[in-house]
Structure formats: structure tokens, C-alpha cells
Write a protein that holds these residues in place. Structure first.
Motif, PDB file in Angstrom:
ATOM      1  N   GLY A  54       0.778  -1.227   0.000  1.00 37.85           N
ATOM      2  CA  GLY A  54       0.000   0.000   0.000  1.00 37.85           C
ATOM      3  C   GLY A  54       0.811   1.279   0.000  1.00 37.85           C
ATOM      4  N   GLU A  55       2.131   1.153   0.047  1.00 38.57           N
ATOM      5  CA  GLU A  55       2.975   2.351   0.010  1.00 38.57           C
ATOM      6  C   GLU A  55       3.078   2.892  -1.413  1.00 38.57           C
TER       7      GLU A  55
ATOM      8  N   GLU B 240      -1.179  -6.151  -7.612  1.00 40.28           N
ATOM      9  CA  GLU B 240      -0.864  -5.759  -6.236  1.00 40.28           C
ATOM     10  C   GLU B 240       0.200  -4.671  -6.228  1.00 40.28           C
ATOM     11  N   VAL B 241       1.089  -4.755  -7.217  1.00 42.45           N
ATOM     12  CA  VAL B 241       2.171  -3.782  -7.316  1.00 42.45           C
ATOM     13  C   VAL B 241       2.125  -3.140  -8.694  1.00 42.45           C
ATOM     14  N   LEU B 242       2.380  -1.853  -8.715  1.00 42.70           N
ATOM     15  CA  LEU B 242       2.445  -1.154  -9.996  1.00 42.70           C
ATOM     16  C   LEU B 242       3.807  -0.475 -10.098  1.00 42.70           C
ATOM     17  N   TYR B 243       4.587  -0.844 -11.126  1.00 45.77           N
ATOM     18  CA  TYR B 243       5.845  -0.163 -11.374  1.00 45.77           C
ATOM     19  C   TYR B 243       5.616   0.857 -12.474  1.00 45.77           C
TER      20      TYR B 243
ATOM     21  N   VAL C 201      -5.685   5.426  -7.287  1.00 45.00           N
ATOM     22  CA  VAL C 201      -5.383   3.998  -7.340  1.00 45.00           C
ATOM     23  C   VAL C 201      -4.701   3.568  -6.045  1.00 45.00           C
ATOM     24  N   ASN C 202      -3.763   4.404  -5.607  1.00 42.65           N
ATOM     25  CA  ASN C 202      -3.013   4.076  -4.395  1.00 42.65           C
ATOM     26  C   ASN C 202      -3.881   4.129  -3.143  1.00 42.65           C
ATOM     27  N   THR C 203      -4.734   5.133  -3.025  1.00 43.46           N
ATOM     28  CA  THR C 203      -5.509   5.262  -1.790  1.00 43.46           C
ATOM     29  C   THR C 203      -6.727   4.341  -1.804  1.00 43.46           C
TER      30      THR C 203
ATOM     31  N   THR D 202       0.248  -0.991  -4.257  1.00 42.20           N
ATOM     32  CA  THR D 202       1.594  -0.528  -3.945  1.00 42.20           C
ATOM     33  C   THR D 202       2.207   0.041  -5.223  1.00 42.20           C
ATOM     34  N   VAL D 203       2.798   1.225  -5.120  1.00 44.04           N
ATOM     35  CA  VAL D 203       3.315   1.864  -6.328  1.00 44.04           C
ATOM     36  C   VAL D 203       4.783   2.238  -6.147  1.00 44.04           C
TER      37      VAL D 203
END
Lengths: 272, 325
Positions: free
Chosen positions: B43-44, B169-172, B195-197, B202-203
Motif C-alpha cells: 500500500g505504500e 498488487e504492485v504497480l511499477y 489507485v493508491n488510496t 503498492t506503487v
């Protein structure tokens, strides 16, 4: 990934491969025109040659002329002069765009095979049927007899496309190491042009060169489908011809998987 | 801490060959990433910055599994990326700003339909996600347009949507705002914030535009020469970067440069003077002393630009040993 889900994905990729070529109609028409003109030139050349040497390579004149038009019809589908999607893959490796392909949960080779099958299907229809139809108005052609013969021919063409792709994919992978693929692509296109039978049917070449040429995988791209079309195989001979193509397809695709796993593990993916 | 991304002493070495004479070639090993360790919690949203060739893209490529590390340990969502690249690929989203995953010749919608099949997204989930992306990223008009006809900003938004349809779950994000105009940048940032909130995605965000970081990330990591040189809040950068704030003072008349403890005059222009003092120090005692000792008319404080702070951190690098990365 389940086999069915996988098959559906690659089918969807193939459909897109078909559609993207279908967007360029004028380019296709220009290609058909070129094919047809070229076909006439070569067909008349063959006519001259066969009138001096009748039954050269075991073909009578209508068969020889048909061979020419099959070459024109399959030119794009089985990429007899190169020009499939391999130059695109080479460019993606050179620029580093292949990183995006590698980020997908899909097998790189099957992905590109699917796009190439879609491309070939389009070109078989778009660039194959019209020149053949034009030729049939002018020349006496030797057509397959019956549905089974047509079916065998289509299977043979499909296998020819797979073999053709598998060779071009291996060639394209070399650019992971060489970085500039232009040289090897040109070389591969030259080999395909000669060893597929595009210059002359491979049955024309005598001795060991002829035997070798007929055993190499490139013959699966034109020589074998043409002989199936012309009904030159008796009885189970057709099945052997198709098995020959399928065998090369398996071997070459397997080699592609192997080289691909080395390439993607050992080699730098270009660019920031 | 529930760490989604974990790096422990990760290294990546490349062998480069250089021409050294007519035929002779020199082989050299270059460390693009040199002992990198950090964790990112679920979530960071973390900014990952550094000069060109610092090792940012190399890190991202290792995190997606398309590059194999030369050493160290790395895990994303409990998976070793390079060993299980394909499995991990279902759970991550990647946007390389300078590249596209979309089909150039086909309508945008075709690429999204294919994404649905690649990730085997359930129909209702796909429809909901696509609708959300279309609305927030303003894509409705573009769905039936061939990708080759999109502008850069439109294409970038379309690519970001493509990376999110499967609920990663993760976005780079590797430079997602590169080359975009101000309006497009704002749209992209607003979307990423949501998207993050809202989805708790996690971005990890790589960028050269520090406004991206200032507006989106509470945590920033700075990489240089393949090593982490800073990891913390944006404010902390000022302290580490030894940056200075500037007090601009107007006096009643022209004065010689003032001499005062804790600040130094860096510029004088008629009755106006510029006094630099450490960014971490308070301005209040300075102002009090100035007012007591000099005929003060007006004053204002200028914050240091984050660009200057970062530029100082990048300072002293040797350009010759850079790698694309």
C-alpha cells in the motif's frame, strides 16, 4: 495457465495479428499487383524452360506453371523471401521494447507464433487467392482433385507457416547477442528463397545437393505444400510429407524455446 | 511491517566491451546496481529517483523478473521474480513510459480485450475496472481510435489503464509523465493517487519530474551509482542535501552586506539583500535580530527548490562510467 485458457489467449493474439494487416488494404492491393506481375514473368520463363526440357524435375508444363503461382500465392504467407514479423521482433530486441513482451504472463515464442499465424492467414487470403485467380484466367493450372486433397494442402501450408516462423524466430533471437539483426535477416531470407524451391523446384536439382535441399526445413515452406497441391504423393505418401513438416516444426520450435530461455536469462535487455 | 517488496544486497553487473585500438577489445564489468537493500510495504507509494544511468530501470527490470540479479536476494509478493517471472507477472502491472504495450494498428479497445484474456480477468471485474479507468483517465473518446493516432498524453493514459485492468498488487511506473503537458500530468497524478488510496495498490514510481514525487509520495528513495543514497521523507532530503533557505530582506536604505550569526549575505542589490541560512534552522531568531539591529522594511523567505537539493546529491559523479539502465 490451463491449456484451454492458453489456447484461447493465443487464438485472440492470432486474430489481432490478422486484423492489423487487414487495416492496410491499399498496401495489400499493391502487393497483389506486384505478385501477379512477377508471377506472369516467372511463369513465362518456366514455360520457355519446360518447352526446352519437358518434364524437368518430374513436372509437366501445367504443373510447373502451377508451382510458380503457388510460389507467388504463398510468398507472404510462408514468408519465402523473409518479411514476416521477424524484423519487428528484431527491432523490439534492439530497442529494448521486448521488455514489455517479457512482462506479460505469456510464452514469448508462442505469442509471436500466434501473431505470425494471424499474419499468415491474412496473407494467404489477401495475397494468395487473387494472384492465383488471375493466373487461372490465363494459364492452364493443375488443381487438386477433391476435398481431401484441398484439406491436405491447407494442413501442409499451416505446417509450412509454423516451420517458416520457427526458423525466423531463431534468426531473430540472435539479435539478443548481435544487437543488429539486418545481416542475419538478409542471410536467412536468401537461404529461404533458394531452399524453399522459390527459385526452381527442388526436384530439379540432381545429386546430393538436391537430396540435401529436399531434406532441409525450408522445403516445408513451398516444395512440400506445392507437391501436396499437385498430388505428387501417392497413398500414404501425403502423410509422410506432412509428418516431415511436423517433425521440423517440433524440432525448430523446441530449439527456439531453448535459445529463448538462454537469451532471456543471460542477456541484457537494452535501454533505460 | 508487511513488506511486499524486499531487496537485500542486490547487485547487477554488466559486461561491456569497448574498442581499445584497431582490433583489440577491452572487457570491463560495470556494476549497474551495487548492493541495494530496501523494503516497500503493502500500500505504500514510493518515489524512486536518480540521475540517468543510476540503476533505476535496472532495478525495475529485476523486480519484474526480466533481468536476473548477479547477487543478493530479492522478493516481490513472496516470489523470486526471475525464477517465477510468468507467475509474478499476473500480480504486477508495469508501465514503461517510453514504450507501449498497446497494439499500434488496432483500436484501443482491442488491446484491452486482449489484456482481459492475458490475465484471464473475470468479465464483471474487467468491465468495472475498465469503466473506472475510462472515466478517471478520460478515455471514452479514444476506445475506438487506433493507437497510432493517439497523442503521447493519450497513449500514456491508455497504457496506464492497460496496466491496471487485472488489479495488480504492485504497480511499477517508469517515467509515466515523461513528455506530457501540464494538464495530462495532472490527470495522471490524480489517477495514481486514487489507485493508491482506494485500491491500496503498492506503487513504485520512477521519474525525473520531482513534482510527481512532491505531489504523490511521502517516501522517496534516491539511487546513484547503483547505491541507495537516501531513503526517507521528502522533508528529510533538505537536511541531507545540506540545502539552504533564503531570507530576502528590504532595508530602508542601501547598506553594506549585513553580518549576522547563522546566516550569510549571498547577494546585495540596492537596499535589498539575500541571506542564506540552513534549511533545518528556524528563521525566527534571525528575523528578530535583523529587526533589532537594522532598519527593516519588508522580508520574505524562499524555500529551496527540491531540484537543487537533488542536484547537489547527484554532484561529483563521473559521467564516463555510466551505463544505460
Amino acid at each position: 495457465m490451463g491449456v484451454r485458457g492458453g489456447a484461447r489467449l493465443y487464438a485472440a493474439v492470432a486474430v489481432r495479428g490478422f486484423r492489423r494487416y487487414a487495416t492496410y488494404r491499399v498496401a495489400t492491393l499493391a502487393g497483389v499487383f506486384t505478385n501477379t506481375v512477377f508471377g506472369f514473368v516467372v511463369a513465362y520463363t518456366y514455360t520457355a524452360l519446360w518447352s526446352v526440357r519437358p518434364r524437368l524435375g518430374g513436372y509437366d508444363l501445367p504443373q510447373a506453371v502451377t508451382f510458380v503461382w503457388l510460389g507467388q500465392g504463398l510468398l507472404m504467407a510462408t514468408a519465402l523471401l523473409g518479411g514476416g514479423n521477424e524484423s519487428e521482433l528484431v527491432e523490439r530486441i534492439r530497442s529494448g521494447d521486448v521488455a514489455i513482451d517479457l512482462c506479460r504472463p505469456a510464452n514469448l515464442q508462442l505469442w509471436w507464433l500466434a501473431t505470425d499465424l494471424g499474419r499468415a492467414a491474412f496473407h494467404l487470403v489477401g495475397r494468395g487467392v487473387l494472384p492465383m485467380a488471375a493466373a487461372s484466367l490465363v494459364f492452364r493450372l493443375a488443381w487438386p482433385s477433391g476435398v481431401a486433397a484441398w484439406g491436405c494442402f491447407l494442413v501442409s501450408v499451416a505446417l509450412g507457416v509454423v516451420v517458416s516462423f520457427a526458423i525466423r524466430y531463431l534468426v531473430a533471437l540472435t539479435s539478443f547477442w548481435l544487437l543488429d539483426g539486418a545481416g542475419v535477416l538478409l542471410m536467412a531470407a536468401l537461404l529461404a528463397t533458394f531452399f524453399s524451391g522459390m527459385v526452381l523446384p527442388l526436384t530439379v536439382f540432381p545429386g546430393w545437393l538436391g537430396t540435401l535441399a529436399r531434406a532441409l526445413p525450408w522445403s516445408a515452406q513451398l516444395q512440400v505444400p506445392a507437391d501436396v497441391f499437385l498430388g505428387r504423393h501417392r497413398g500414404t505418401g501425403v502423410l509422410w510429407a506432412l509428418a516431415f513438416q511436423a517433425g521440423w516444426a517440433v524440432v525448430l520450435l523446441g530449439a527456439g524455446q531453448l535459445v529463448q530461455s538462454v537469451a532471456t536469462r543471460k542477456v541484457v535487455v537494452q535501454g533505460g | 511491517m508487511d513488506a511486499l517488496i524486499q531487496l537485500d544486497g542486490v547487485r547487477k553487473e554488466f559486461e561491456v566491451r569497448r574498442r581499445a585500438g584497431l582490433l583489440r577489445r577491452e572487457r570491463r564489468t560495470v556494476r549497474a546496481v551495487d548492493g541495494l537493500s530496501f523494503e516497500v510495504a503493502r500500500g505504500e507509494m514510493v518515489g524512486y529517483i536518480g540521475p540517468n544511468g543510476a540503476g533505476k530501470s535496472t532495478t525495475i527490470k529485476m523486480l519484474t523478473g526480466i533481468l536476473v540479479p548477479s547477487g543478493g536476494r530479492l522478493s516481490v509478493a513472496g516470489v523470486d521474480p526471475s525464477r517465477e517471472r510468468t507467475r509474478l507477472a499476473r500480480r504486477i502491472g508495469v508501465v514503461f513510459g517510453q514504450r507501449t504495450t498497446l497494439w499500434w494498428d488496432l483500436p484501443l479497445r482491442d488491446s484491452y480485450e486482449l489484456v482481459r484474456r492475458i490475465y484471464r480477468i473475470a468479465r464483471d471485474r474487467y468491465t468495472a475496472n475498465l469503466e473506472a479507468c475510462v472515466e478517471l483517465l478520460d478515455l471514452a473518446e479514444l476506445l475506438d481510435v487506433p493507437v497510432r493516432q493517439l497523442s503521447l498524453g493519450q497513449r500514456m493514459r491508455a497504457d496506464i489503464a492497460a496496466a491496471l485492468l487485472h488489479d495488480p498488487e504492485v504497480l511499477y511506473l517508469d517515467e509515466p509523465t515523461i513528455g506530457l503537458d501540464v494538464v495530462s500530468k495532472a490527470k495522471v497524478r490524480e489517477f495514481l493517487r486514487q489507485v493508491n488510496t482506494e485500491r491500496a495498490t503498492t506503487v513504485l514510481l520512477t521519474t525525473h519530474d520531482l513534482t510527481d514525487i512532491e505531489q504523490l509520495c511521502r517516501r522517496v528513495m534516491v539511487i546513484d551509482h547503483g547505491r541507495l543514497v537516501y531513503d526517507g521523507g521528502l522533508d528529510g532530503l533538505h537536511a541531507v542535501g545540506e540545502s539552504e533557505r533564503t531570507l530576502v530582506v528590504d532595508f530602508e536604505r542601501e547598506l553594506p552586506p549585513v553580518n549576522i550569526d547563522g546566516a550569510r549575505a549571498v547577494r546585495t542589490e540596492g537596499p535589498r539583500q539575500w541571506l542564506a541560512f540552513p534549511a533545518a534552522a528556524s528563521a525566527a531568531p534571525l528575523v528578530a535580530e535583523l529587526a533589532a539591529r537594522y532598519p527593516l522594511v519588508d522580508l520574505s523567505i524562499r524555500e529551496p527548490a527540491i531540484e537543487d537539493v537533488i542536484a547537489r546529491m547527484y554532484g561529483g559523479r563521473d559521467e564516463a562510467s555510466r551505463l544505460p539502465g
